[in-house]
Write an enzyme that holds these catalytic residues in place. Structure first.
Site, short mmCIF file in Angstrom:
data_model
loop_
_atom_site.label_atom_id
_atom_site.label_comp_id
_atom_site.label_asym_id
_atom_site.label_seq_id
_atom_site.Cartn_x
_atom_site.Cartn_y
_atom_site.Cartn_z
N GLU A 1 0.79 -1.19 -0.08
CA GLU A 1 0.03 -0.43 0.00
C GLU A 1 1.07 1.59 -0.01
OE1 GLU A 1 -3.32 0.53 -0.80
OE2 GLU A 1 -2.77 1.85 -1.39
N LYS B 1 8.72 -1.64 -1.58
CA LYS B 1 7.78 -0.52 -1.02
C LYS B 1 9.09 -0.13 -0.43
CE LYS B 1 4.88 0.05 2.44
NZ LYS B 1 3.91 1.25 1.96
N CYS C 1 5.80 4.38 9.34
CA CYS C 1 6.60 3.25 8.06
C CYS C 1 8.26 3.48 7.34
CB CYS C 1 5.81 4.25 6.51
SG CYS C 1 4.45 2.88 6.85
C1 UDX Z 1 4.13 7.45 3.96
C2 UDX Z 1 4.37 6.71 2.24
O1 UDX Z 1 4.26 8.28 1.97
C3 UDX Z 1 3.17 5.91 1.72
O2 UDX Z 1 3.27 5.98 -0.03
C4 UDX Z 1 3.43 4.87 2.43
O3 UDX Z 1 2.27 4.08 2.12
C5 UDX Z 1 3.63 5.32 4.26
O4 UDX Z 1 4.57 5.67 4.76
P1 UDX Z 1 3.27 8.22 6.10
O5 UDX Z 1 4.12 7.44 6.26
O6 UDX Z 1 1.43 8.36 5.66
O7 UDX Z 1 3.57 7.91 4.37
O8 UDX Z 1 3.53 10.13 5.37
P2 UDX Z 1 4.36 10.71 4.57
O9 UDX Z 1 3.32 12.30 4.13
O10 UDX Z 1 4.85 10.29 3.72
O11 UDX Z 1 4.93 11.69 5.63
C6 UDX Z 1 5.62 11.06 6.39
C7 UDX Z 1 6.82 11.92 7.47
O12 UDX Z 1 7.53 13.13 7.15
C8 UDX Z 1 5.70 12.99 7.79
O13 UDX Z 1 6.19 13.04 9.48
C9 UDX Z 1 6.20 14.30 7.11
O14 UDX Z 1 5.52 15.20 8.19
C10 UDX Z 1 7.72 14.28 7.23
N1 UDX Z 1 7.72 14.73 5.77
C11 UDX Z 1 7.11 14.94 4.60
C12 UDX Z 1 8.69 15.71 6.40
O15 UDX Z 1 9.28 16.50 6.83
N2 UDX Z 1 8.89 17.00 5.22
C13 UDX Z 1 8.20 16.56 4.14
O16 UDX Z 1 9.19 17.20 2.83
C14 UDX Z 1 7.60 15.11 3.12
#
Ligand code: UDX
Ligand code: ADP
Length: 464
Positions: free
Chosen positions: A162, A222, A278
């Site tokens: 996913e 993944k 993740c």
């Molecule tokens: C992630 C992956 O994006 C997704 O494809 C996978 O299925 C699960 O893991 P998620 O953990 O839900 O998703 O959120 P994501 O938007 O990736 O953000 C992860 C973390 O990185 C958050 O704490 C976010 O605030 C941080 N982040 C993200 C940053 O600090 N800077 C960024 O530019 C992007």
């Protein structure tokens, strides 16, 4: 094979939204989501769809539409397994906290339990789909368990990782960049099973966006995707520290770098550190796998992404203490945002937990406001760290219902989640009600420096 019944084991952040969207897009398939957690299932069945256990924009509307029609939530795991042609496994696979691989490998205890239960119940052939993020070669372990404890029933194991991100889960599920399905490409049965799952997604995803691969490529893709995304965040966060020393602004650097079409603009936002269930888990997993094959350089390379992230969280908290005259003992600090990112109530590995823990160790008093995270969850996150007793956490941490309340008579504010509502706060009013000098630490680059400085805050933003 025509699919009429789907079962999903695990009604969490992955299973819940994914099955809701499948049910919405495939009204002719009955989708049953099962979980051993009775409270969670009861919440999913709450007549008021706003009260479902997971907050995702647009999700309650879909649940409202499909629930009772072809979307069901139940604790009767055996019955759902028995009726389904396809069984998704979406249970949690946290990092091991004991034994071999402690702190690195994924704990597959819950996956194995699922496999045993499927083997016990199944009376006819089943397609078993790994949905949870899993270390490479888990499918082989699943197959072993299913084949050896089953009653001669044939199982096809598919990997269908996913890629949804929390906070945008519904949108990501409705319009995925790609759907990845890994399976046994060398046998007719394997190909048929893959086709069956492809057809489910093809109800709404263009065929060219549905990739089929062998099962190991799918599992590794993944982990790789998450490692690449996390690496971008750690890379820009590394630059944020350098920017603070040199007078460059990390946002300007990120914009200039991101406009190179080879680099691209996404995932270049400096922050107090990435969180979520993740990124860290998957990289640790990758590091563990690399180490287990003796690939030291590969393991060290990826481990650095985590080291940088831990450094960023600690650095942010240490900087707060330093700016506040090297002591926060007895000082009230408002924490705005506890979720690991905006638009979710998920707090797993949220940077806020670690920043708060650091400040509590320095004897600060913390007042937390988050629009979607419950008080119970905040205490549970702190208690989980075992740094302090539960009584101490209750004594030094308060959870309130508004930013105004959180900041009243505080010495400092830390913005740790980029909730949109924090952008439109009346900062002048907040400032007036704080002790002076009033500090504002922006861990998300949410606010414009100008406005804050005009109001009078001692202002610090990450990477500036
Ligand atoms: C992630 C992956 O994006 C997704 O494809 C996978 O299925 C699960 O893991 P998620 O953990 O839900 O998703 O959120 P994501 O938007 O990736 O953000 C992860 C973390 O990185 C958050 O704490 C976010 O605030 C941080 N982040 C993200 C940053 O600090 N800077 C960024 O530019 C992007
Ligand atoms: P994710 O983010 O991967 O969806 P969650 O922790 O949100 O993870 O959800 C996983 C769910 O799986 C939990 O609600 C848990 O109760 C459920 N679960 C774990 N093991 C089993 C099992 N053997 N049978 C049914 N449900 C299970």
């Amino acid at each position: 094979m025509k699919i009429k019944n789907i079962c999903c084991i695990g009604a969490g952040y992955v299973g819940g939204p994914t099955m809701a969207v499948i049910a919405q897009k495939c009204p002719n398939i009955a989708v049953t989501v099962v979980d051993i957690n009775e409270k969670r299932i009861a919440q999913w069945n709450d007549p008021d769809a706003e009260k479902i256990p997971i907050y995702e924009p647009g999700l309650s509307e879909i649940v409202e539409e499909a629930r009772g029609r072809n979307l069901f939530f139940s604790t009767d795991v055996a019955r759902a397994i028995d009726q389904a042609e396809i069984i998704f496994i979406s249970v949690n696979t946290p990092t091991k906290t004991y034994g071999i691989g402690k702190g690195m490998a994924a704990d597959l205890k819950w996956i194995e339990l699922c496999a045993r239960q499927i083997a016990e119940v199944a009376k006819d052939s089943k397609i078993v789909v790994e949905k949870s993020t899993l270390p490479v070669r888990t499918a082989a372990a699943l197959k072993d368990i299913l084949d050896s404890t089953g009653n001669g029933v044939k199982f096809q194991i598919l990997s269908n990782p996913e890629f949804l991100a929390e906070g945008t889960a519904v949108e990501d599920l409705k319009n995925p960049d790609r759907v990845l399905i890994g399976g046994d490409v060398d046998t007719l049965e394997g190909k048929e099973a893959m086709d069956a799952l492809v057809n489910v997604y093809a109800s709404w995803v263009p065929r060219e966006n549905i990739l089929t691969t062998n099962v190991w490529s799918s599992e590794l893709s993944k982990l790789t995707a998450n490692a690449f995304l996390a690496q971008r965040v750690s890379s820009i966060n590394a630059m944020s520290e350098l920017c603070e020393k040199t007078g460059a602004d990390v946002q300007e650097v990120a914009k200039a770098v991101g406009m190179d079409s080879r680099v691209g603009p996404k995932f270049l936002k400096a922050s107090v550190g990435f969180g979520g269930s993740c990124f860290q888990k998957d990289i640790l997993n990758l590091v563990y796998i690399a180490k287990s094959f003796g690939l030291k350089e590969v393991a060290d390379y990826w481990e650095q992404v985590i080291i940088m992230n831990d450094h960023q969280k600690r650095r942010f908290a240490a900087n707060m203490v330093r700016k506040m005259y090297n002591t926060v003992s007895g000082k009230k600090i408002a924490v705005l945002g506890w979720a690991f990112k905006k638009d979710t109530n998920d707090t797993r590995e949220s940077a806020a937990i670690y920043v708060a823990d650091y400040l509590l160790n320095e004897q600060a008093e913390i007042v937390v406001y988050d629009p979607k995270v419950t008080e119970e969850q905040i205490y549970s996150d702190l208690n989980y760290l075992c740094t302090r007793s539960e009584e101490e956490n209750r004594k030094f941490v308060t959870v309130v219902d508004s930013p105004m309340e959180a900041c009243a008579q505080a010495h400092a504010i830390a913005i740790l989640t980029e909730w949109d509502e924090f952008k439109v706060i009346d900062w002048r009013k907040i400032y007036e009600d704080m002790l002076k000098p009033a500090f504002l630490f922006d861990g998300r680059r949410l606010l414009e420096r100008d406005t804050k400085e005009k109001i009078g805050f001692e202002f610090y933003a990450i990477g500036n």
